[in-house]
Design an enzyme around this catalytic site. Structure first.
Site, short mmCIF file in Angstrom:
data_model
loop_
_atom_site.label_atom_id
_atom_site.label_comp_id
_atom_site.label_asym_id
_atom_site.label_seq_id
_atom_site.Cartn_x
_atom_site.Cartn_y
_atom_site.Cartn_z
N PHE A 123 0.96 -1.16 0.24
CA PHE A 123 0.29 0.17 0.45
C PHE A 123 0.63 1.45 -0.03
O PHE A 123 1.62 1.43 1.16
CB PHE A 123 -1.04 -0.22 1.69
N SER A 126 2.99 6.75 2.21
CA SER A 126 3.75 7.94 2.46
C SER A 126 4.28 8.49 1.47
O SER A 126 4.89 7.67 0.02
CB SER A 126 4.42 7.15 3.38
N ILE A 157 7.06 1.61 2.31
CA ILE A 157 6.74 1.24 1.84
C ILE A 157 6.61 -0.51 2.92
O ILE A 157 7.69 -1.28 2.34
CB ILE A 157 6.33 0.84 1.03
N GLN A 279 6.94 -8.91 45.52
CA GLN A 279 6.02 -8.85 45.57
C GLN A 279 6.29 -7.01 44.01
O GLN A 279 4.84 -7.16 42.96
CB GLN A 279 5.22 -7.30 46.67
N GLN A 336 12.14 -5.10 32.01
CA GLN A 336 12.98 -5.41 33.57
C GLN A 336 13.46 -6.34 34.52
O GLN A 336 13.47 -6.95 34.75
CB GLN A 336 12.06 -4.30 33.98
N GLY A 339 15.63 -8.68 34.13
CA GLY A 339 16.87 -8.11 33.97
C GLY A 339 17.69 -8.29 33.31
O GLY A 339 17.43 -7.56 32.03
N GLU A 363 0.69 3.24 9.62
CA GLU A 363 -0.48 3.58 10.68
C GLU A 363 -1.27 4.72 10.61
O GLU A 363 -2.46 3.99 11.38
CB GLU A 363 -1.00 2.01 9.99
N THR A 365 -0.12 7.63 13.41
CA THR A 365 1.09 7.33 15.19
C THR A 365 0.27 7.65 15.73
O THR A 365 -0.98 7.74 15.70
CB THR A 365 2.07 8.44 14.97
N GLU A 367 -0.79 9.88 18.43
CA GLU A 367 -0.57 11.32 17.82
C GLU A 367 -2.19 11.42 16.57
O GLU A 367 -3.20 12.18 17.50
CB GLU A 367 0.34 12.46 17.80
N1 CAA Z 1 -12.10 7.62 8.10
C1 CAA Z 1 -12.59 7.41 6.86
N2 CAA Z 1 -13.14 8.52 6.01
C2 CAA Z 1 -12.51 9.79 6.70
C3 CAA Z 1 -11.02 9.07 7.86
C4 CAA Z 1 -11.30 7.41 8.40
N3 CAA Z 1 -10.75 7.78 9.06
N4 CAA Z 1 -10.45 10.48 8.51
C5 CAA Z 1 -10.89 10.98 6.53
N5 CAA Z 1 -11.88 10.89 6.58
C6 CAA Z 1 -12.68 11.29 5.24
C7 CAA Z 1 -13.38 12.48 5.76
O1 CAA Z 1 -14.67 12.14 5.85
C8 CAA Z 1 -13.36 13.80 4.02
O2 CAA Z 1 -14.02 13.39 3.38
P1 CAA Z 1 -14.85 14.45 2.30
O3 CAA Z 1 -13.82 14.04 1.06
O4 CAA Z 1 -16.31 13.87 2.01
O5 CAA Z 1 -14.61 15.55 2.88
C9 CAA Z 1 -11.63 13.23 4.05
O6 CAA Z 1 -11.44 12.25 4.64
C10 CAA Z 1 -10.78 14.27 4.41
O7 CAA Z 1 -10.62 14.75 6.00
P2 CAA Z 1 -10.21 15.55 6.68
O8 CAA Z 1 -10.35 16.75 6.35
O9 CAA Z 1 -10.37 15.33 7.87
O10 CAA Z 1 -8.26 15.32 6.61
P3 CAA Z 1 -6.87 16.16 7.22
O11 CAA Z 1 -6.25 16.87 6.13
O12 CAA Z 1 -7.19 16.80 8.54
O13 CAA Z 1 -6.91 14.75 7.50
C11 CAA Z 1 -5.50 13.39 9.56
C12 CAA Z 1 -7.14 13.27 8.70
C13 CAA Z 1 -7.19 11.89 10.51
C14 CAA Z 1 -4.96 13.18 9.83
C15 CAA Z 1 -5.47 12.16 8.05
O14 CAA Z 1 -4.94 12.11 6.94
C16 CAA Z 1 -4.50 10.52 8.38
O15 CAA Z 1 -4.98 9.79 9.35
N6 CAA Z 1 -3.50 10.52 8.29
C17 CAA Z 1 -2.62 9.64 8.47
C18 CAA Z 1 -2.32 8.64 7.51
C19 CAA Z 1 -1.56 7.32 8.50
O16 CAA Z 1 -2.21 6.48 8.87
N7 CAA Z 1 0.05 7.46 7.52
C20 CAA Z 1 0.12 5.53 7.48
C21 CAA Z 1 0.62 5.36 5.63
S1 CAA Z 1 0.12 3.96 5.46
C22 CAA Z 1 1.53 2.57 6.21
O17 CAA Z 1 1.58 2.95 7.96
C23 CAA Z 1 2.84 2.66 5.31
C24 CAA Z 1 2.67 0.69 5.82
O18 CAA Z 1 2.81 -0.28 4.72
C25 CAA Z 1 2.06 0.02 7.27
#
Ligand code: CAA
Length: 380
Positions: A123, A126, A157, A279, A336, A339, A363, A365, A367
């Site tokens: 997928f 990023s 990725i 304990q 821990q 040890g 997927e 953070t 935060e």
């Molecule tokens: N589920 C479904 N839809 C969602 C959603 C969610 N959790 N979060 C946002 N949306 C939709 C909103 O409803 C909105 O839809 P419309 O088009 O209808 O308006 C659209 O997405 C935009 O939403 P926001 O304005 O809220 O978007 P934002 O820019 O504020 O971002 C965020 C929201 C939660 C910060 C998002 O950017 C996010 O989740 N960021 C983290 C990305 C991430 O998890 N990256 C990991 C990459 S994969 C990986 O780790 C690699 C691997 O191989 C394991």
């Protein structure tokens, strides 16, 4: 809420447990040290139906529920979290989207081999400058006759090197912000697709993580996933399910940390008695068990809500944040309790900590999960 597992769910859990013990455990340490991808293990998981667990059986999937999927990932990740993430990405981040949004042609051509483990998927969301702020895509897709030409670099990725197919998110119309992003199915063999070197990671070392570069890569129209302009929504929807998979992976690590600690505490003596009788150690084990139980229940609840067809965004984010933080805390406490022995490779707990840390990062953070949770509770 009833968490009595069905006979089928128990059977899946037991199969995964046995497979992990017999096929994964013997080589886990060696693969971690050598950062070696578990090619044969992934092939066998495909034969068991674990690479497309929730996919429609018409397309080679096992047609199971998310609870079964969670139980399987916990068992595999208890023994090797690298195997857990490879499987989770293929199931949640790749097969899920194709199963839900793919055309008949896409499902037959791409989903079926992915679900049976003949092919592996990755997928690609990023980028070097678009991680948490996922709308800031620099990868571009320009419309040409019969398709699109993609250019850009995808970063961090999972499965980048071993994958056969990539789901790539790219900007098709910069004027439209997140509504100008589209998802594409890209084959590894397409012209202009290349992979970077495998990252030398702290943990989950047996999985491969690398960049994927697209240079003037032509992708036919028929490989647009869902619709033009729906790529960001596709990515968000996909990540909701992925977060349940990572929560399960973290639960597996937290459980392994507890089990190893209990065994060690009963065996190791200090001040004339097994350390389990002190304990100071008992309280650590009690805290680890308590957090593990909460993380497991939260993960199962998110899975149950998804299976019921209800909105599970908030619960998936809660499960992912809580389980990943529990995995790190339990792994730290396991060291821990062990040890000095916990600090060396002879015991597995140092690997648990190295593997656990990434679950707080990828997927979304911890935060980002808190942003998702707070937005959901404030709008309720
Ligand atoms: N589920 C479904 N839809 C969602 C959603 C969610 N959790 N979060 C946002 N949306 C939709 C909103 O409803 C909105 O839809 P419309 O088009 O209808 O308006 C659209 O997405 C935009 O939403 P926001 O304005 O809220 O978007 P934002 O820019 O504020 O971002 C965020 C929201 C939660 C910060 C998002 O950017 C996010 O989740 N960021 C983290 C990305 C991430 O998890 N990256 C990991 C990459 S994969 C990986 O780790 C690699 C691997 O191989 C394991």
């Amino acid at each position: 809420m009833d968490f009595t597992f069905t006979e089928e769910q128990k059977m899946i859990r037991d199969t995964a447990r046995e497979f992990a013990r017999e096929e994964i455990a013997p080589t886990a340490i060696e693969r971690d040290i050598e950062a070696k991808f578990p090619t044969d293990i992934i092939k066998k998981l495909g034969e068991l139906g674990f690479m497309g667990m929730m996919v429609d059986p018409n397309y080679g999937g096992a047609g199971l529920d998310t609870i079964s999927y969670v139980l399987a990932i916990i068992e595999l990740s208890k023994v090797d979290a690298s195997v857990g993430v490879i499987m989770s990405v293929n199931n949640s981040l790749v097969c899920h989207g194709l199963n839900k949004h793919g055309t008949e042609h896409q499902k037959t051509k791409y989903l079926a081999p992915l679900a049976t483990g003949q092919k592996l998927g990755a997928f690609c969301l990023s980028e070097p400058e678009a991680g948490s702020d996922a709308t800031k895509q620099h990868t571009s897709a320009k419309k040409v006759d019969g398709g699109w030409v993609l250019n850009g670099i995808k970063n961090w990725i999972t499965n980048a090197i071993s994958a056969d197919y990539y789901l790539v998110v790219a900007q098709t119309d910069p004027e439209k912000g997140h509504r100008g992003i589209t998802a594409f199915i890209v084959e590894k063999e397409f012209e202009g697709v290349s992979q970077g070197v495998k990252e030398d990671k702290l943990g989950i070392r047996s999985s491969d993580t690398a960049t994927v570069t697209l240079q003037d890569t032509f992708v036919p129209d028929e490989n647009v996933l869902w619709e033009v302009g729906k790529g960001f929504n596709f990515a968000m929807d996909t990540l909701n399910g992925g977060r349940i998979g990572i929560a399960a992976q973290a639960v597996g690590i937290a459980e392994a940390s507890l089990e190893d600690s209990i065994a060690y505490a009963k065996e190791r003596k200090a001040f004339g008695v097994p350390i389990a009788e002190h304990q100071a150690i008992q309280f650590k084990l009690a805290d680890m068990a308590m957090k593990l139980e909460a993380a497991t229940l939260l993960t199962l609840k998110a899975a149950a809500q998804k299976d019921a067809g209800e909105n599970y965004i908030k619960l998936a984010a809660m499960a992912k944040a809580y389980a990943s933080e529990t995995a790190v805390q339990n792994a730290l406490e396991a060291i821990q309790i062990h040890g000095g022995y916990g600090y060396v490779r002879e015991y597995k707990v140092e690997r648990y900590l190295r593997d656990a840390k990434i679950t707080e990062i990828y997927e979304g953070t911890s935060e980002i999960q808190r942003i998702v949770i707070s937005r959901m509770i404030l709008k309720d």
